[in-house]
Design an enzyme around this catalytic site. Structure first.
Site, PDB file in Angstrom:
ATOM      1  N   LYS A 121       0.802  -1.429   0.199  1.00  0.00           N
ATOM      2  CA  LYS A 121      -0.037  -0.020  -0.195  1.00  0.00           C
ATOM      3  C   LYS A 121       0.870   1.225  -0.464  1.00  0.00           C
ATOM      4  O   LYS A 121       0.494   2.485  -0.806  1.00  0.00           O
ATOM      5  CB  LYS A 121      -1.012  -0.252   1.070  1.00  0.00           C
ATOM      6  CG  LYS A 121      -2.208   1.202   1.298  1.00  0.00           C
ATOM      7  CD  LYS A 121      -1.812   2.176   2.106  1.00  0.00           C
ATOM      8  CE  LYS A 121      -3.034   3.029   1.730  1.00  0.00           C
ATOM      9  NZ  LYS A 121      -2.379   4.693   2.853  1.00  0.00           N
ATOM     10  N   ASP A 139      -6.834   1.497   0.492  1.00  0.00           N
ATOM     11  CA  ASP A 139      -6.882   1.213   2.326  1.00  0.00           C
ATOM     12  C   ASP A 139      -8.352   0.438   2.356  1.00  0.00           C
ATOM     13  O   ASP A 139      -8.732   0.549   1.645  1.00  0.00           O
ATOM     14  CB  ASP A 139      -6.038   1.974   2.646  1.00  0.00           C
ATOM     15  CG  ASP A 139      -7.365   3.450   1.856  1.00  0.00           C
ATOM     16  OD1 ASP A 139      -8.191   3.159   1.453  1.00  0.00           O
ATOM     17  OD2 ASP A 139      -6.951   4.727   2.732  1.00  0.00           O
TER      18      ASP A 139
END
Length: 211
Positions: A121, A139
């Site tokens: 991420k 996310d």
DNA sequence: AACTCGGGGCA
DNA sequence: TGCCCAGAGTT
């Protein structure tokens, strides 16, 4: 409503709501972006913004940061939580940048993800926002909204990323992921079951919470 | 796949 | 007082 219609409605609505997508973290270069994003794991950017002025004053780049003691970094970022883990990661990461990458932040997923404290991420955010490479950092906001809109099965973030990339045009990825996050916070938060007040869920989906 | 990490926000 | 936040690393 077909998925393609949903995608169209979503992108149009988000573009109206957030025509400009200011990046939430105040960064001017890949290094401070990387550190800011690393810190924001498990916290809110409000917390991160509380400590970054001090942190970047003392360690504006990898070289300066690597010179700081882990304890010194820990003291500065204390309010962010997980300070010992993160301070070690920041110091080690800065040393690796100097030793292996000429003091610069590498611009590939593989190299970024090899750094301590940097997962997929964080690497995606850096690739997208610092290097302009198409990426879709998923996310929990993205994950949640994609699920509520019925665009992914909600199983895991890996699947969600695949679905997002398949459904949304590549040239929109880098802007879209920010727009979705802003929208999620403002209109469609994790614990809100009030789909009537969510302008997108109301139209494209009414799925319940993930989990 | 499940578990751990840790301080702040909030009810 | 206790739940929740939200990713990375470890087993």
């Amino acid at each position: 409503m077909k998925k393609t219609e949903k995608v169209e409605f979503i992108t149009e609505t988000l573009e109206k709501l957030y025509p400009r997508t200011p990046i939430p973290l105040d960064h001017t270069d890949p290094y401070t972006l990387l550190i800011s994003v690393l810190l924001s794991a498990q916290t809110t950017d409000k917390m991160v913004n509380r400590v970054t002025p001090d942190l970047f004053k003392k360690g504006p780049n990898a070289k300066a940061m690597a010179r700081l003691a882990t304890d010194e970094i820990r003291e500065i970022i204390k309010p962010v939580g997980l300070s010992p883990t993160k301070s070690k990661a920041i110091k080690k990461l800065s040393e690796i940048l100097i030793d292996k990458f000429d003091g610069k932040v590498p611009a590939t997923f593989k190299e970024l993800e090899s750094l301590p404290g940097v997962g997929h991420k964080t690497a995606s955010v850096v690739m997208a926002q610092a290097f302009g490479v198409p990426a879709f950092p998923v996310d929990t906001h993205i994950h949640r909204l994609m699920y509520r809109w019925g665009l992914t099965n909600g199983k895991n973030v890996t699947q969600t990323e695949k679905d997002a990339k398949r459904l949304f045009p590549k040239e929109l990825w880098n802007k879209l992921h920010l727009q979705i996050i802003f929208f999620g916070r403002e209109y469609c938060p994790a614990r809100s079951h009030n789909f009537e007040s969510c302008p997108l869920c109301r139209v494209v989906g009414r799925k319940s919470l993930v989990k």
